[in-house]
Design a protein around this motif. Structure first.
Motif, PDB file in Angstrom:
ATOM      1  N   LEU A   1      -6.131  -9.272   0.942  1.00  0.00           N
ATOM      2  CA  LEU A   1      -5.767  -9.688   2.294  1.00  0.00           C
ATOM      3  C   LEU A   1      -6.976 -10.228   3.043  1.00  0.00           C
ATOM      4  CD1 LEU A   1      -3.595  -9.797   4.518  1.00  0.00           C
ATOM      5  CD2 LEU A   1      -4.267  -7.472   5.161  1.00  0.00           C
ATOM      6  N   CYS A   2      -8.105  -9.592   2.830  1.00  0.00           N
ATOM      7  CA  CYS A   2      -9.354 -10.042   3.468  1.00  0.00           C
ATOM      8  C   CYS A   2      -9.721 -11.447   2.981  1.00  0.00           C
ATOM      9  CB  CYS A   2     -10.465  -9.047   3.150  1.00  0.00           C
ATOM     10  SG  CYS A   2     -11.949  -9.235   4.144  1.00  0.00           S
ATOM     11  N   HIS A   3      -9.547 -11.697   1.692  1.00  0.00           N
ATOM     12  CA  HIS A   3      -9.835 -13.034   1.155  1.00  0.00           C
ATOM     13  C   HIS A   3      -8.856 -14.058   1.717  1.00  0.00           C
ATOM     14  CE1 HIS A   3     -11.068 -16.115  -1.681  1.00  0.00           C
ATOM     15  NE2 HIS A   3      -9.806 -16.269  -2.046  1.00  0.00           N
TER      16      HIS A   3
ATOM     17  N   HIS B   1      -4.933   0.088  -4.136  1.00  0.00           N
ATOM     18  CA  HIS B   1      -4.925   0.145  -2.669  1.00  0.00           C
ATOM     19  C   HIS B   1      -6.065  -0.696  -2.102  1.00  0.00           C
ATOM     20  CE1 HIS B   1      -4.572   2.890   1.103  1.00  0.00           C
ATOM     21  NE2 HIS B   1      -5.079   1.723   1.423  1.00  0.00           N
ATOM     22  N   VAL B   2      -7.249  -0.488  -2.607  1.00  0.00           N
ATOM     23  CA  VAL B   2      -8.418  -1.228  -2.117  1.00  0.00           C
ATOM     24  C   VAL B   2      -8.299  -2.713  -2.463  1.00  0.00           C
ATOM     25  CG1 VAL B   2     -10.927  -1.435  -2.292  1.00  0.00           C
ATOM     26  CG2 VAL B   2      -9.871   0.829  -2.243  1.00  0.00           C
ATOM     27  N   GLN B   3      -7.778  -3.014  -3.671  1.00  0.00           N
ATOM     28  CA  GLN B   3      -7.645  -4.421  -4.072  1.00  0.00           C
ATOM     29  C   GLN B   3      -6.684  -5.173  -3.157  1.00  0.00           C
ATOM     30  OE1 GLN B   3      -6.554  -3.802  -8.202  1.00  0.00           O
ATOM     31  NE2 GLN B   3      -8.532  -4.528  -8.906  1.00  0.00           N
TER      32      GLN B   3
ATOM     33  N   ILE C   1       0.838  -1.209   0.000  1.00  0.00           N
ATOM     34  CA  ILE C   1       0.000   0.000   0.000  1.00  0.00           C
ATOM     35  C   ILE C   1       0.868   1.253   0.000  1.00  0.00           C
ATOM     36  CG2 ILE C   1      -1.592   1.330   1.433  1.00  0.00           C
ATOM     37  CD1 ILE C   1      -2.878  -1.335   2.234  1.00  0.00           C
ATOM     38  N   LYS C   2       1.906   1.252   0.816  1.00  0.00           N
ATOM     39  CA  LYS C   2       2.806   2.404   0.836  1.00  0.00           C
ATOM     40  C   LYS C   2       3.490   2.591  -0.508  1.00  0.00           C
ATOM     41  CE  LYS C   2       3.796   2.419   5.802  1.00  0.00           C
ATOM     42  NZ  LYS C   2       4.839   2.262   6.852  1.00  0.00           N
ATOM     43  N   SER C   3       3.768   1.477  -1.204  1.00  0.00           N
ATOM     44  CA  SER C   3       4.397   1.569  -2.523  1.00  0.00           C
ATOM     45  C   SER C   3       3.492   2.265  -3.530  1.00  0.00           C
ATOM     46  CB  SER C   3       4.759   0.165  -3.024  1.00  0.00           C
ATOM     47  OG  SER C   3       5.690  -0.461  -2.166  1.00  0.00           O
ATOM     48  N   CYS C   4       2.178   2.120  -3.349  1.00  0.00           N
ATOM     49  CA  CYS C   4       1.239   2.757  -4.288  1.00  0.00           C
ATOM     50  C   CYS C   4       1.345   4.279  -4.243  1.00  0.00           C
ATOM     51  CB  CYS C   4      -0.197   2.337  -3.975  1.00  0.00           C
ATOM     52  SG  CYS C   4      -0.540   0.590  -4.256  1.00  0.00           S
ATOM     53  N   TRP C   5       1.648   4.828  -3.065  1.00  0.00           N
ATOM     54  CA  TRP C   5       1.602   6.277  -2.883  1.00  0.00           C
ATOM     55  C   TRP C   5       2.983   6.897  -2.681  1.00  0.00           C
ATOM     56  CZ3 TRP C   5      -3.132   7.528  -4.127  1.00  0.00           C
ATOM     57  CH2 TRP C   5      -4.178   6.645  -3.840  1.00  0.00           C
ATOM     58  N   MET C   6       4.022   6.092  -2.773  1.00  0.00           N
ATOM     59  CA  MET C   6       5.351   6.612  -2.483  1.00  0.00           C
ATOM     60  C   MET C   6       5.890   7.443  -3.647  1.00  0.00           C
ATOM     61  SD  MET C   6       7.648   3.158  -2.933  1.00  0.00           S
ATOM     62  CE  MET C   6       9.108   4.005  -2.351  1.00  0.00           C
ATOM     63  N   GLU C   7       6.793   8.336  -3.332  1.00  0.00           N
ATOM     64  CA  GLU C   7       7.466   9.140  -4.345  1.00  0.00           C
ATOM     65  C   GLU C   7       8.288   8.215  -5.228  1.00  0.00           C
ATOM     66  OE1 GLU C   7       8.380  12.736  -6.249  1.00  0.00           O
ATOM     67  OE2 GLU C   7       7.019  12.363  -4.559  1.00  0.00           O
ATOM     68  N   GLY C   8       8.140   8.377  -6.514  1.00  0.00           N
ATOM     69  CA  GLY C   8       8.821   7.512  -7.459  1.00  0.00           C
ATOM     70  C   GLY C   8       7.908   6.496  -8.095  1.00  0.00           C
TER      71      GLY C   8
ATOM     72  N   SER D   1     -14.362   7.747   1.786  1.00  0.00           N
ATOM     73  CA  SER D   1     -14.695   7.410   3.172  1.00  0.00           C
ATOM     74  C   SER D   1     -15.633   6.212   3.241  1.00  0.00           C
ATOM     75  CB  SER D   1     -15.327   8.621   3.860  1.00  0.00           C
ATOM     76  OG  SER D   1     -14.434   9.712   3.889  1.00  0.00           O
ATOM     77  N   LYS D   2     -16.586   6.154   2.332  1.00  0.00           N
ATOM     78  CA  LYS D   2     -17.521   5.022   2.326  1.00  0.00           C
ATOM     79  C   LYS D   2     -16.794   3.714   2.026  1.00  0.00           C
ATOM     80  CE  LYS D   2     -21.903   3.457   0.355  1.00  0.00           C
ATOM     81  NZ  LYS D   2     -21.395   2.092   0.104  1.00  0.00           N
ATOM     82  N   SER D   3     -15.872   3.752   1.063  1.00  0.00           N
ATOM     83  CA  SER D   3     -15.148   2.527   0.728  1.00  0.00           C
ATOM     84  C   SER D   3     -14.291   2.056   1.902  1.00  0.00           C
ATOM     85  CB  SER D   3     -14.278   2.754  -0.509  1.00  0.00           C
ATOM     86  OG  SER D   3     -13.276   3.725  -0.257  1.00  0.00           O
TER      87      SER D   3
END
Length: 707
Positions: A446-448, A439-441, A418-425, A523-525
């Motif tokens: 993980l939930c699955h 991010h949601v996937q 998740i952090k990789s999705c939003w990291m610089e670069g 927020s809902k998601s």
């Protein structure tokens, strides 16, 4: 006088005794078809016919009554009409003669109007021809004047004053040419085109010279040159001249694959040199055309500078668009976006910035960056590493040894992904929806995985799986702890990662009015994700409870049924210590508390123990009731047997007042139950906190009091 007759069969003074409403005949839009269609179902057609006949007779009778009442008026009306035809014939002829006179006058007026209109059209044509002849005369005069000006004053040295005169003459020449083009021969038109071309050539040379010589303190010549272009309505020609004479030679040496390879800073160095052109050649142009209202109609940044730069970047440096290496692509794309941002900073107002963004070359340039392919590469890199840790679902090295945050590796890898999705670069603002979806996937994957692990642990064959070396309770406890930590982190991720990047993206791409809607959707998601993980907490807690119940009983609880066998006819001492099964029931819960007290919060630990104790206490109560019932039945059987042997005499008490075996059994049960209750209090549970614990104590106490 006319005599009227009345229908003796039926009254028709009121319409309510007829099968139809007689007022319908008084309507202006009365229609026979509509009347029949409306009344066809009211009654039979025969009755409708009869009522219409009656109504007709009534009308006729009313008409006769009316004539009888006003008979004198009818007679006098007939007398007054005598001789009316002769009076009409008398005035008919003068009226016809008057009509013919009016028609004759109208014809004369129409003819005069047509003559006047024809004369006006002829006058207008003569006026136009006169104007055209005057324009033709001015064209020849201006042509000779312009030829003389170009042949003498503008032949060797171009003076701006003379060029301004030539521009004014050219404007006048083109204005007059519009009115007399039909009278000009081919040679004259060709001459005019040559003069126009010559003036533009001189003006283009002056513009190039003025740009090369201009500076912040001396830009009068450039300003006057641009005003000449405005006078000639040739702003696009000025932009084209600047692009071809100034921009193109400079950019041809900078923008190329060879320059890209030779420049130490790479693409950033190329962009730096490109932007350096603005400070060298466009300072005065921007000051005059963008930052003040002196000269309007020019856009040298977009139509000259950017037009040439974009063409060369697309044709001579196409390698920068290759998305094969995600890190290199990201660096080039971010560098390019910074370059475009600096160009937008040169524009004076938001309208100019919007023009630049909507320019066809800007859209084409943005389209060359294959962002979907870049995201697909990032997706494979991020999701691939995360997916690798999830297969198989239960592995030998599932637990983290060095991690201080999560106990299970999938949770640690999920957070890193998740952090990789939003990291610089990695993250690009234009791909916000795709990275947010990833991010949601990741969280849903993980939930699955948690669902699969729970099914594997709770299945009957889990204990026999050779690859599973850790205990189920350890894994379940780690799952519960990590899910709790993840739910807390979701709030931080929502605000620190997603909404922070959303705000940055909104400033450039999303309309402010849509920001609240997007925030609500995000927020809902996240709330839905929290609900999904929270549901797993209930399943994990129930699995832990079931595991502890299995370890504590029911085999241990069944040992209560062995007490009668231990005391009957064994002459054992009066019980003073609890049975071993009590300790065996408590041992798993004590071990669980000691081992996981620091890994589970107090509320969860208390809830788990409470559920386990409720179940075991209920089973314990059932077993105690069975033993007491069995003991009581045995006593009654023995009492009846002794009664039969003693011929009705009372049974003899135990010798020396010793306690019977059944009493020892009851006493042992009380000692065991008291010990169970005391041990539960050490775990923090009062008798009222555990269901049926009070009833268990009451049952054994009652059995003792009864004896």
């Amino acid at each position: 006088m006319i005599e009227s007759t009345k229908n003796p069969l039926r009254e028709t003074n009121t319409g309510d005794k007829l099968c139809f409403d007689k007022n319908e005949f008084l309507k202006t839009n009365f229609s026979v078809d509509e009347f029949l269609h409306k009344n066809r179902n009211v009654s039979s057609l025969e009755l409708l016919r009869d009522d219409l006949g009656l109504y007709l007779k009534s009308l006729r009778a009313s008409m006769i009554d009316l004539i009888n009442e006003d008979y004198e008026d009818f007679v006098s009306l007939s007398a007054n009409l005598v001789g009316l035809d002769q009076l009409i014939d008398t005035i008919e002829k003068p009226l016809e003669e008057f009509r013919e006179e009016i028609l004759g006058i109208k014809t004369i007026i129409d003819e005069n109007i047509a003559d006047i209109r024809q004369n006006l059209n002829a006058k207008r044509e003569l006026r136009e021809k006169r104007r055209n002849l005057q324009s033709l005369k001015k064209v020849y005069e201006t042509t000779h004047k312009l030829e003389d000006l170009l042949a003498n004053q503008l032949k060797d040295e171009t003076k701006i004053v003379d060029l301004e005169r030539a521009a004014l003459d050219l404007v006048q020449l083109k204005f007059n040419e519009k009115f007399c083009s039909e009278y000009l021969n081919t040679d004259a038109q060709t001459g005019i085109r040559n003069l126009e071309s010559e003036v533009h050539k001189k003006l283009r040379a002056l513009l190039k010279s003025a740009i090369n010589k201009s500076n912040a303190n001396c830009s009068e010549a450039l300003e006057r040159c641009l005003r000449i272009y405005i006078t000639l309505d040739a702003c696009r020609d000025a932009e084209l001249a600047f692009k071809e004479d100034i921009v193109a030679p400079y950019m041809s040496e900078i923008i190329s694959e060879h320059s890209l390879q030779q420049t130490p800073q790479g693409l950033a160095g190329i962009y730096s040199k490109v932007l350096n052109f603005i400070s060298l050649y466009m300072t005065d142009l921007l000051r005059l055309t963008q930052y003040t209202d002196k000269l309007k109609g020019f856009n040298f940044v977009v139509n000259s500078f950017w037009s040439d730069v974009e063409m060369r970047l697309e044709n001579h440096m196409s390698s920068i668009f290759a998305p094969g290496n995600s890190e290199v692509f990201y660096a080039k794309y971010k560098c390019t976006q910074d370059f475009l941002s600096k160009i937008e900073e040169l524009l004076a107002n938001p309208e100019s910035v919007e023009v630049f963004r909507q320019h066809k070359q800007t859209k084409a340039f943005q389209g060359r960056w294959n962002l979907p392919v870049y995201f697909q590469i990032c997706f494979q890199e991020i999701a691939g590493k995360f997916e690798a840790i999830l297969e198989p679902p239960l592995s030998d090295d599932m637990l983290n040894v060095t991690s201080e945050h999560f106990q299970l590796k999938p949770f640690t890898k999920a957070l890193l992904a998740i952090k990789s999705c939003w990291m610089e670069g990695v993250f690009l603002q234009e791909l916000f929806p795709k990275f947010y979806k990833l991010h949601v996937q990741i969280l849903l994957r993980l939930c699955h995985w948690i669902e699969v692990v729970l099914r594997s642990i709770t299945s009957k064959n889990t204990a026999a799986a050779p690859s599973l070396k850790m205990k189920n309770t350890i894994l379940l406890t780690a799952l519960h702890s990590d899910i709790n930590k993840l739910i807390k982190l979701l709030n931080e991720q929502e605000h620190e990662m997603v909404l922070a990047n959303l705000k940055t993206t909104t400033m450039q791409r999303i309309q402010p009015t849509q920001l609240d809607l997007v925030k609500d959707a995000v927020s809902k998601s996240f709330n839905d994700l929290k609900d999904n993980f929270s549901q797993h907490l209930l399943g994990i807690k129930q699995a832990i409870v079931d595991s502890l119940i299995t370890e504590c009983g029911p085999d241990n609880v069944k040992q209560v049924n062995d007490l009668p066998r231990l005391y009957r006819k064994t002459n054992r001492e009066v019980p003073t210590r609890c049975s071993t099964y009590v300790e065996q029931m408590l041992k798993p819960m004590k071990s669980f508390t000691d081992e996981y007290n620091d890994k589970l919060d107090k509320a969860t630990m208390h809830s788990i123990l409470e559920l386990v104790l409720n179940k075991i206490t209920a089973d314990y109560l059932e077993a105690v009731k069975e033993v007491l019932t069995s003991v009581q039945k045995t006593e009654e059987s023995l009492r009846r047997l002794r009664s039969l042997k003693g011929n009705g005499q009372q049974p003899m008490p135990a010798a020396g007042g010793t306690m019977s075996d059944d009493d020892k059994i009851r006493l042992q049960l009380r000692v065991d139950v008291s010990s169970w209750t005391n041990e539960l209090s050490k775990l923090g549970f009062m008798p009222t906190d555990v269901a049926q614990l009070m009833e268990l104590n009451n049952v054994v106490e009652e059995s003792i009091k009864g004896k």
